[in-house]
Design an enzyme around this catalytic site. Structure first.
Site, PDB file in Angstrom:
ATOM      1  N   ASP A  24       3.214   6.195   2.214  1.00 41.24           N
ATOM      2  CA  ASP A  24       1.807   5.588   1.997  1.00 41.24           C
ATOM      3  C   ASP A  24       1.370   4.499   2.842  1.00 41.24           C
ATOM      4  O   ASP A  24       1.241   3.215   2.397  1.00 41.24           O
ATOM      5  CB  ASP A  24       1.625   5.025   0.702  1.00 41.24           C
ATOM      6  CG  ASP A  24       2.597   4.171   0.023  1.00 41.24           C
ATOM      7  OD1 ASP A  24       3.551   3.785   0.564  1.00 41.24           O
ATOM      8  OD2 ASP A  24       2.285   3.438  -0.919  1.00 41.24           O
ATOM      9  N   HIS A  78      11.066  -3.717   2.474  1.00 41.27           N
ATOM     10  CA  HIS A  78      11.481  -2.750   1.524  1.00 41.27           C
ATOM     11  C   HIS A  78      11.619  -1.380   2.009  1.00 41.27           C
ATOM     12  O   HIS A  78      12.614  -0.618   1.810  1.00 41.27           O
ATOM     13  CB  HIS A  78       9.869  -2.539   0.708  1.00 41.27           C
ATOM     14  CG  HIS A  78       9.566  -3.790  -0.200  1.00 41.27           C
ATOM     15  ND1 HIS A  78      10.513  -4.130  -1.075  1.00 41.27           N
ATOM     16  CD2 HIS A  78       8.698  -4.407  -0.342  1.00 41.27           C
ATOM     17  CE1 HIS A  78       9.844  -5.239  -1.847  1.00 41.27           C
ATOM     18  NE2 HIS A  78       8.601  -5.436  -1.133  1.00 41.27           N
TER      19      HIS A  78
HETATM   20  C1  BDR Z   1       6.977  -0.679  -2.331  1.00 41.36           C
HETATM   21  O1  BDR Z   1       5.598  -0.799  -2.638  1.00 41.36           O
HETATM   22  C2  BDR Z   1       4.616  -0.688  -1.734  1.00 41.36           C
HETATM   23  O2  BDR Z   1       3.509  -1.452  -1.682  1.00 41.36           O
HETATM   24  C3  BDR Z   1       5.624  -0.643  -0.626  1.00 41.36           C
HETATM   25  O3  BDR Z   1       5.043  -0.046   0.595  1.00 41.36           O
HETATM   26  C4  BDR Z   1       6.965  -0.164  -1.001  1.00 41.36           C
HETATM   27  O4  BDR Z   1       7.033   0.838  -0.624  1.00 41.36           O
HETATM   28  C5  BDR Z   1       7.503  -2.001  -2.846  1.00 41.36           C
HETATM   29  O5  BDR Z   1       7.388  -2.025  -4.039  1.00 41.36           O
HETATM   30 CA    CA Z   2       5.689   2.279   0.724  1.00 39.63          CA
END
Ligand code: BDR
Ligand code: CA
Length: 321
Positions: free
Chosen positions: A11, A244
């Site tokens: 995303d 992340h």
């Molecule tokens: C996840 O949430 C999204 O905002 C980031 O892209 C990542 O995949 C982190 O909690």
């Molecule tokens: Ca993400």
């Protein structure tokens, strides 16, 4: 060299864009497909962003349009305060042209690629798991044909990390808890790279400034991440930001960077603790969840952060192994 065949479900999203850059640049990766899902921005916007990144990074894999809302819960507002209004830190983007997306919907591209490459596809999923759940619903037979599913999502309390949306829930899980639970119930080899480890690797301002001097890729990472960095400074007083989605890519290529446990996982799908991920340890007393038929999942509990940071930089400067 045998390359790892990867389907990236995403995303984009600042940290998604950084993870996709790794996939585009790493010599051991063959990127076969990019499937998009609502999350860090609206579905239209993340499709546009993925197509923009395809042009910028120069990969040939198709970009498919996926789910625009969760399976059962009401959709939330995109976190513009984290990723910017356009999901990519509000850098200027070309006019939208989502018509360039692949004709096939995301969940069908997942099925098509898995069936075309049985036992060879690694799915790296770094958004809500809605597309994966839809693929399983349409063709449950794909699960045993997938080599591995690496998920950025969840939190189990290791290293003190429990949630980033609520006290107990991580964004990708609470964004579609029913999809997450169905994906975690399927019998395909799963590794979960959650906040327990992603919060432990931080790209500091100094790291990012140095990365920006290494070339166009590093400069792009710096450009999209100013607001992302501000958000983490203001909310958790961090110098830089946690890594992340790129941690999921790192796990796929370098599982030796991570400590893991192996246990079934369920997702709370209602009530105050909605979105919480629960891991069942061997000796746990019976609880109210039905664990019958739930396969064990590899859950990351520790990470060699410096090795991961070196891996990111080395990949961008063309020295990855
Ligand atoms: C996840 O949430 C999204 O905002 C980031 O892209 C990542 O995949 C982190 O909690
Ligand atoms: Ca993400």
């Amino acid at each position: 060299m045998t390359k790892m065949k990867v389907l990236f479900d995403t995303d984009p999203g600042v940290d998604d864009a950084m993870a996709l850059l790794l996939l585009a640049r790493h010599p051991r990766i063959a990127l076969l497909g990019v499937t998009t899902v609502f999350g860090n921005a609206s579905l239209d916007q993340v499709v546009h962003n993925a197509l923009y990144l395809k042009d910028l990074y120069g990969f040939s894999a198709p970009v498919a349009r996926g789910a625009g809302r969760p399976l059962e819960v009401a959709p939330g507002e995109p976190p513009a305060f984290v990723h910017g209004d356009n999901g990519l830190g509000d850098i200027p983007l070309p006019a939208r042209n989502e018509a360039r997306a692949d004709m096939i919907p995301a969940h069908q591209l997942i099925i098509k690629l898995v069936r075309a490459h049985p036992h060879e596809i690694t799915i790296i999923a770094v958004g809500r798991m809605t597309n994966l759940a839809q693929a399983l619903a349409e063709d449950p037979g794909i699960a045993p044909l997938v080599k591995q599913v690496v998920i950025m999502g969840g939190a189990f309390g290791y290293n003190g990390h429990c949630g980033n949306v609520t006290a107990v829930a991580e964004a990708n899980i609470i964004g579609d808890p029913h999809a997450a639970d169905r994906v975690l119930a399927a019998h395909w080899p799963i590794a979960m790279v959650g906040l327990d480890v992603t919060m432990e690797t931080v790209m500091s301002d100094q790291y990012l400034a140095e990365l920006a001097t290494t070339g166009d890729d590093g400069a792009f990472v710096r450009k999209i991440s100013h607001g992302y960095q501000d958000f983490h400074r203001k909310t958790i007083n961090l110098d830089g930001f946690p890594v992340h989605d790129s941690s999921a890519v790192a796990y796929a290529l370098h599982p030796e960077f991570f400590d893991t446990i192996n246990c079934p996982v369920r997702v709370v799908d209602h009530g105050d603790c909605i979105g919480q991920t629960l891991a069942k340890d061997e000796g746990d007393a019976a609880d109210s969840f039905n664990w019958e038929g739930r396969a064990k999942i590899r859950v990351c509990t520790g990470v060699e952060s410096q090795a991961l940071l070196n891996f990111y930089r080395q990949t961008l400067v063309g020295r990855a192994t």
